[in-house]
Design a protein around this motif. Sequence first.
Motif, PDB file in Angstrom:
ATOM      1  N   LYS A 147       0.809  -1.210   0.000  1.00 59.32           N
ATOM      2  CA  LYS A 147       0.000   0.000   0.000  1.00 59.32           C
ATOM      3  C   LYS A 147       0.846   1.265   0.000  1.00 59.32           C
ATOM      4  N   ARG A 148       2.084   1.169   0.427  1.00 58.06           N
ATOM      5  CA  ARG A 148       2.949   2.345   0.478  1.00 58.06           C
ATOM      6  C   ARG A 148       3.915   2.416  -0.689  1.00 58.06           C
ATOM      7  N   ALA A 149       3.812   1.505  -1.605  1.00 57.74           N
ATOM      8  CA  ALA A 149       4.731   1.520  -2.742  1.00 57.74           C
ATOM      9  C   ALA A 149       4.495   2.778  -3.571  1.00 57.74           C
ATOM     10  N   PRO A 150       5.551   3.509  -3.910  1.00 57.30           N
ATOM     11  CA  PRO A 150       5.363   4.726  -4.708  1.00 57.30           C
ATOM     12  C   PRO A 150       4.938   4.392  -6.128  1.00 57.30           C
ATOM     13  N   ARG A 151       4.341   5.335  -6.759  1.00 58.16           N
ATOM     14  CA  ARG A 151       3.943   5.137  -8.140  1.00 58.16           C
ATOM     15  C   ARG A 151       5.167   5.033  -9.038  1.00 58.16           C
ATOM     16  N   ARG A 152       4.918   4.574 -10.245  1.00 59.54           N
ATOM     17  CA  ARG A 152       6.034   4.268 -11.131  1.00 59.54           C
ATOM     18  C   ARG A 152       6.873   5.498 -11.439  1.00 59.54           C
ATOM     19  N   TYR A 153       6.213   6.607 -11.679  1.00 60.39           N
ATOM     20  CA  TYR A 153       6.928   7.831 -12.019  1.00 60.39           C
ATOM     21  C   TYR A 153       6.721   8.899 -10.944  1.00 60.39           C
ATOM     22  N   ASP A 154       6.606   8.466  -9.687  1.00 61.17           N
ATOM     23  CA  ASP A 154       6.384   9.398  -8.593  1.00 61.17           C
ATOM     24  C   ASP A 154       7.730   9.899  -8.081  1.00 61.17           C
ATOM     25  N   ASP A 155       7.949  11.196  -8.169  1.00 62.35           N
ATOM     26  CA  ASP A 155       9.199  11.781  -7.681  1.00 62.35           C
ATOM     27  C   ASP A 155       9.082  12.296  -6.258  1.00 62.35           C
ATOM     28  N   GLY A 156       7.982  11.961  -5.572  1.00 62.55           N
ATOM     29  CA  GLY A 156       7.802  12.409  -4.204  1.00 62.55           C
ATOM     30  C   GLY A 156       7.073  13.721  -4.074  1.00 62.55           C
ATOM     31  N   GLY A 157       6.915  14.448  -5.171  1.00 64.59           N
ATOM     32  CA  GLY A 157       6.206  15.714  -5.110  1.00 64.59           C
ATOM     33  C   GLY A 157       7.099  16.855  -4.663  1.00 64.59           C
TER      34      GLY A 157
END
Length: 285
Positions: A147-157
């Motif tokens: 559930k906490r896995a980041p999205r594929r292209y998520d840079d953290g914001g």
Amino acid sequence: MKSHDCHVFMQRLLPFAFAELLPTNVHEALAGIGAFFRDPSTRTLKVEVVEQLQENIPILLCNLEKIFPPGFFDVMEHLAVHLPYEALLRGPVHYGWMYQYERAMKYLKGKANNLAKVEGSIIAGSLTEETSHFTSYYFASKVRTRKRAPRRYDDGGVAPTYAVAGVPDIFSQIGRLGGKSKEVWWSSEEDAHSAHTYILLNCEDPLIRYFESLFVSQVEETFPVISTTDVDKRKDQHFIKWLKSQVDFDDDADYPKWLHEVIQSPHVKVQQIRAFHLSFTSRSS
């Protein structure tokens, strides 16, 4: 093809795909049976339409019997005769579709590792998945789970920065913009006022909440028998103007600079963005 693909092919494509390829009687028979299955699948269903389908289905099947050999017709073709009557009792056909249950069964069958005992293997796999999912909420925030896995292209914001301090959290959400931005004009002053009011009334800041409660108290003192609905209407109409007068003309109070800026009217030309993706990976569950 999947069963749903066959339905789409028969209901939407078949009436048009063979219009110029088949004889007229063959095309009309195929298009008629496709339209018959399309009408009960609509969102809304009228009784007179179902009654008309009930009258047309014997003729449609007879037209098919003129084209296909007798071996083509079995119990599945005969079931079409009963579909209009079922629609009268149940309603639109999508309330009886089994696609979601078929997908769920495929998901459960994927857990069967022991083919000798399929049911027990499915139960054991489901319990293991539920247990691991439940216990993952008790792990430390730095532990990466499903559930906490980041999205594929998520840079953290990216956290927005402001020149003033103390900006409320509603304006400091960490995330990233999604889609192409474009400049638009407010369609009317009422829309700009509604958006401005919505932001202020949903800003969970103690100072804004204090002014809101003060405004409600003054309204209730002026109109003792006013209802809660009328109070909310007055907040939507007059809260921003009242708040601006309180902040601008109270020289003795040292209000923060962000409050002086947030009570100003929005720009008539703003940037519109399709989506804003919030980042939840840095927060603990």
